[in-house]
Design a protein around this motif. Structure first.
Motif, PDB file in Angstrom:
ATOM      1  N   VAL A 114       0.867  -1.177   0.000  1.00  0.00           N
ATOM      2  CA  VAL A 114       0.000   0.000   0.000  1.00  0.00           C
ATOM      3  C   VAL A 114       0.901   1.222   0.000  1.00  0.00           C
ATOM      4  O   VAL A 114       1.902   1.267   0.714  1.00  0.00           O
ATOM      5  N   HIS A 115       0.550   2.206  -0.805  1.00  0.00           N
ATOM      6  CA  HIS A 115       1.326   3.444  -0.905  1.00  0.00           C
ATOM      7  C   HIS A 115       0.476   4.573  -0.341  1.00  0.00           C
ATOM      8  O   HIS A 115      -0.715   4.668  -0.643  1.00  0.00           O
ATOM      9  N   TYR A 116       1.100   5.420   0.483  1.00  0.00           N
ATOM     10  CA  TYR A 116       0.359   6.436   1.221  1.00  0.00           C
ATOM     11  C   TYR A 116       0.795   7.849   0.869  1.00  0.00           C
ATOM     12  O   TYR A 116       1.940   8.103   0.501  1.00  0.00           O
ATOM     13  N   ARG A 117      -0.162   8.770   1.072  1.00  0.00           N
ATOM     14  CA  ARG A 117       0.097  10.205   1.023  1.00  0.00           C
ATOM     15  C   ARG A 117      -0.951  10.883   1.892  1.00  0.00           C
ATOM     16  O   ARG A 117      -1.829  10.235   2.437  1.00  0.00           O
ATOM     17  N   GLY A 118      -0.882  12.188   2.001  1.00  0.00           N
ATOM     18  CA  GLY A 118      -1.766  12.899   2.922  1.00  0.00           C
ATOM     19  C   GLY A 118      -1.077  13.024   4.266  1.00  0.00           C
ATOM     20  O   GLY A 118       0.147  13.107   4.348  1.00  0.00           O
TER      21      GLY A 118
END
Length: 180
Positions: free
Chosen positions: A21-25
């Motif tokens: 899973v790749h995250y941002r925010g």
């Protein structure tokens, strides 16, 4: 006399922290929204417009994630996973969803070049068996955990099946944010 209380069903749980899973925010946020999506799915590409609107509004309070989910690893999913190795996942993700033509190798290698990657090294990462195995493993685990369609939204480890509704998703996010 028998009394029976009927409660609304709980959404099924789906923990994905152990997958690609790749995250941002807000990466420290307690509330997270993960989208299991397919770059080659028209409904997923359309949903990206809704998701961008939600992201723009909640990026400082919510951790947003993306996980590749398709019938099998695709060129687009493998390309993004390879780009992750070079810190370019989100550039590839955004470019692929905004591209209005088939995602072929010419587009992928052109994108690698335009984002400043060493195309030869990138191609090795893209074609590596490990890259394929990681994407394939994630797809298989998502199916085992109850995913069957794209886009599927997971809010705080709970499945929200196939919705493109801005109103529904922001209502769910607001409930989760109030419960923090």
């Amino acid at each position: 006399q028998i009394k029976r209380y009927i409660y609304p069903p709980k959404r099924p749980s789906c923990v994905v922290a152990d997958l690609c899973v790749h995250y941002r925010g807000n990466l420290d946020a307690k509330t997270h929204l993960i989208v299991a999506s397919d770059f080659n799915c028209e409904r997923c590409a359309e949903f990206e417009k809704t998701l961008k609107r939600i992201y723009d509004e909640y990026q400082d309070r919510v951790k947003f994630g993306f996980v590749n989910f398709a019938d099998e690893p695709t060129l687009a999913s493998l390309a993004c996973e390879a780009a992750h190795k070079y810190g370019k996942f989100w550039e590839f993700h955004d470019a692929m969803f905004s591209h209005n033509a088939p995602l072929d190798s010419a587009f992928v290698y052109g994108l690698a070049k335009s984002t400043g990657l060493d195309v030869v090294a990138y191609k090795q990462s893209l074609l590596a068996a490990e890259n394929y195995d990681n994407v394939n493993h994630t797809i298989n685990k998502l199916m085992e955990r109850g995913l069957f369609a794209t886009p599927t939204i997971i809010i705080n480890d709970r499945l929200v099946y196939v919705t493109n509704s801005y109103e529904e998703l922001t209502k769910l996010l607001n409930q989760e944010l109030q419960n923090e």
